[in-house]
Motif scaffolding. Structure first.
Motif, PDB file in Angstrom:
ATOM      1  N   LEU A  96      38.663  31.206  46.661  1.00 50.24           N
ATOM      2  CA  LEU A  96      38.783  32.395  47.231  1.00 50.24           C
ATOM      3  C   LEU A  96      40.072  33.199  47.121  1.00 50.24           C
ATOM      4  O   LEU A  96      40.092  34.542  46.868  1.00 50.24           O
ATOM      5  CB  LEU A  96      38.345  32.505  48.791  1.00 50.24           C
ATOM      6  N   SER A  97      41.317  32.485  47.117  1.00 52.86           N
ATOM      7  CA  SER A  97      42.409  33.135  46.836  1.00 52.86           C
ATOM      8  C   SER A  97      42.355  33.753  45.325  1.00 52.86           C
ATOM      9  O   SER A  97      42.808  35.038  44.950  1.00 52.86           O
ATOM     10  CB  SER A  97      43.655  32.230  46.923  1.00 52.86           C
ATOM     11  N   ILE A  98      41.924  32.675  44.554  1.00 53.25           N
ATOM     12  CA  ILE A  98      42.237  33.221  42.846  1.00 53.25           C
ATOM     13  C   ILE A  98      41.192  34.604  42.977  1.00 53.25           C
ATOM     14  O   ILE A  98      41.249  35.418  42.181  1.00 53.25           O
ATOM     15  CB  ILE A  98      41.445  32.407  42.194  1.00 53.25           C
ATOM     16  N   HIS A  99      39.733  34.420  43.402  1.00 50.55           N
ATOM     17  CA  HIS A  99      38.838  35.633  43.631  1.00 50.55           C
ATOM     18  C   HIS A  99      39.429  36.847  44.037  1.00 50.55           C
ATOM     19  O   HIS A  99      39.238  37.997  43.421  1.00 50.55           O
ATOM     20  CB  HIS A  99      37.775  35.188  44.244  1.00 50.55           C
ATOM     21  N   GLY A 100      40.169  36.796  45.133  1.00 55.64           N
ATOM     22  CA  GLY A 100      40.643  37.856  45.926  1.00 55.64           C
ATOM     23  C   GLY A 100      41.616  38.646  44.868  1.00 55.64           C
ATOM     24  O   GLY A 100      41.860  39.859  44.807  1.00 55.64           O
ATOM     25  N   ALA A 101      42.708  37.533  44.256  1.00 53.11           N
ATOM     26  CA  ALA A 101      43.648  38.255  43.473  1.00 53.11           C
ATOM     27  C   ALA A 101      42.980  38.820  42.336  1.00 53.11           C
ATOM     28  O   ALA A 101      43.568  40.113  41.981  1.00 53.11           O
ATOM     29  CB  ALA A 101      44.567  37.178  42.974  1.00 53.11           C
ATOM     30  N   SER A 102      42.289  38.276  41.601  1.00 54.40           N
ATOM     31  CA  SER A 102      41.586  39.035  40.180  1.00 54.40           C
ATOM     32  C   SER A 102      40.648  40.245  40.797  1.00 54.40           C
ATOM     33  O   SER A 102      40.696  41.371  40.083  1.00 54.40           O
ATOM     34  CB  SER A 102      40.599  37.878  39.503  1.00 54.40           C
ATOM     35  N   ARG A 103      39.965  40.261  41.944  1.00 51.80           N
ATOM     36  CA  ARG A 103      39.170  41.177  42.192  1.00 51.80           C
ATOM     37  C   ARG A 103      39.958  42.698  42.725  1.00 51.80           C
ATOM     38  O   ARG A 103      39.773  43.820  42.228  1.00 51.80           O
ATOM     39  CB  ARG A 103      38.244  40.821  43.410  1.00 51.80           C
ATOM     40  N   LEU A 104      40.901  42.234  43.255  1.00 52.60           N
ATOM     41  CA  LEU A 104      41.837  43.406  43.776  1.00 52.60           C
ATOM     42  C   LEU A 104      42.712  44.171  42.588  1.00 52.60           C
ATOM     43  O   LEU A 104      42.590  45.478  42.750  1.00 52.60           O
ATOM     44  CB  LEU A 104      43.117  42.939  44.711  1.00 52.60           C
ATOM     45  N   SER A 105      43.033  43.237  41.790  1.00 54.09           N
ATOM     46  CA  SER A 105      43.908  44.006  40.641  1.00 54.09           C
ATOM     47  C   SER A 105      42.938  44.653  39.624  1.00 54.09           C
ATOM     48  O   SER A 105      43.283  45.470  38.762  1.00 54.09           O
ATOM     49  CB  SER A 105      44.579  42.768  40.012  1.00 54.09           C
ATOM     50  N   ALA A 106      41.647  44.129  39.552  1.00 55.39           N
ATOM     51  CA  ALA A 106      40.747  44.815  38.721  1.00 55.39           C
ATOM     52  C   ALA A 106      40.211  46.230  39.169  1.00 55.39           C
ATOM     53  O   ALA A 106      39.632  46.721  38.433  1.00 55.39           O
ATOM     54  CB  ALA A 106      39.554  43.780  38.632  1.00 55.39           C
ATOM     55  N   ILE A 107      40.250  46.487  40.425  1.00 52.93           N
ATOM     56  CA  ILE A 107      39.638  47.651  41.258  1.00 52.93           C
ATOM     57  C   ILE A 107      40.660  48.613  40.764  1.00 52.93           C
ATOM     58  O   ILE A 107      42.078  48.906  41.331  1.00 52.93           O
ATOM     59  CB  ILE A 107      39.688  47.468  42.660  1.00 52.93           C
ATOM     60  N   HIS A 108      40.313  50.003  40.306  1.00 49.84           N
ATOM     61  CA  HIS A 108      40.901  51.158  40.163  1.00 49.84           C
ATOM     62  C   HIS A 108      40.399  52.269  40.781  1.00 49.84           C
ATOM     63  O   HIS A 108      39.386  52.369  40.973  1.00 49.84           O
ATOM     64  CB  HIS A 108      41.052  51.634  38.629  1.00 49.84           C
TER      65      HIS A 108
END
Length: 264
Positions: free
Chosen positions: A26-38
């Motif tokens: 979940l930590s990895i998913h949250g990090a990748s998802r937040l950085s991918a949102i523009h």
């Protein structure tokens, strides 16, 4: 006289391994998802997803305890339900919050000083003759991480109400999971060595916040140690729950204010 035996684990080993693996995922998913949102983030949907994962973690902990026939309330410790006891825990939570912010702030400044010294002493920097960066000057990478995190901060009254509910749930569940379940489980695996339980649970607590960046993960691991010390001192998780929920709520409002004033 007979020596006291080490506290046994409170759940099967496979149960804890799966929980830790899910936390890291979940930590990895949250990090990748937040950085991918523009652009703008659907905060209410994000809050709902977080509540769902928190409730799922709590349910998983309850299942593990039942497999070993360990009582759930034993994780909370001594929590008398009276005004004097609750007020005392609120007072300890407030003092703990101020003291921990001073500790983490000092460590953050020291981290910046070390980074500045290392950057100043690199061959490329020395050859270019650049001045030593001030530890108080904004770090572009750190500023970008704060901007990413500010996407989660509430922006209106409806979101503030949802954020407050989220912080209460997160404060309760994460103290149960990290300072209750994982700390006791790791202490049991370490044959009663409490320091091992505290450090292991704190490291996983920091790892769970991958969306905040490496620096915050290290500082939050130290924050986790401080939360464990508070729980051990109070022999209860209640003061930590108050401090955890209050810290998250105030941090979210602070980020929202900075964003509304265009500082982020």
């Amino acid at each position: 006289p007979p020596q006291p035996s080490a506290p046994p684990p409170i759940a099967p080993a496979w149960h804890t391994i799966l929980l830790v693996a899910a936390i890291i995922a979940l930590s990895i998913h949250g990090a990748s998802r937040l950085s991918a949102i523009h652009g703008e983030l659907n905060r209410l949907a994000t809050y709902s997803f977080t509540v769902t994962t928190e409730v799922a973690m709590l349910a998983w902990v309850v299942i593990g305890l039942r497999l070993k026939k360990a009582p759930f309330l034993s994780l909370l410790g001594s929590c008398p339900v009276n005004i004097r006891s609750i007020a005392s825990d609120l007072g300890f939570a407030l003092l703990f919050w101020f003291a921990s912010l001073m500790v983490l702030g000092s460590l953050s400044v020291a981290w910046s000083e070390v980074e500045a010294a290392l950057a100043h002493r690199t061959p490329a920097t020395l050859a270019a003759g650049q001045k030593e960066p001030s530890p108080l000057s904004p770090d572009p990478s750190r500023l970008e991480a704060v901007r990413e995190l500010a996407k989660l901060a509430p922006a209106n009254g409806r979101e503030i109400a949802a954020w407050a509910l989220l912080c209460m749930i997160v404060g309760f569940v994460e103290e149960i999971v990290f300072r209750g379940y994982l700390q006791r489980q790791f202490t049991g695996w370490a044959r009663g060595r409490l320091a091992t339980g505290v450090l292991a649970s704190a490291i996983i607590f920091g790892t769970a916040h991958g969306y905040q960046g490496m620096r915050s993960m290290v500082l939050l691991s130290i924050f986790g140690v401080l939360f464990s010390l508070l729980a051990l001192h109070r022999r209860s998780l209640r003061a930590g729950i108050f401090a955890h929920a209050g810290h998250d709520f105030i941090a979210g409002l602070a980020l929202a204010l900075l964003r509304s004033r265009h500082f982020l």
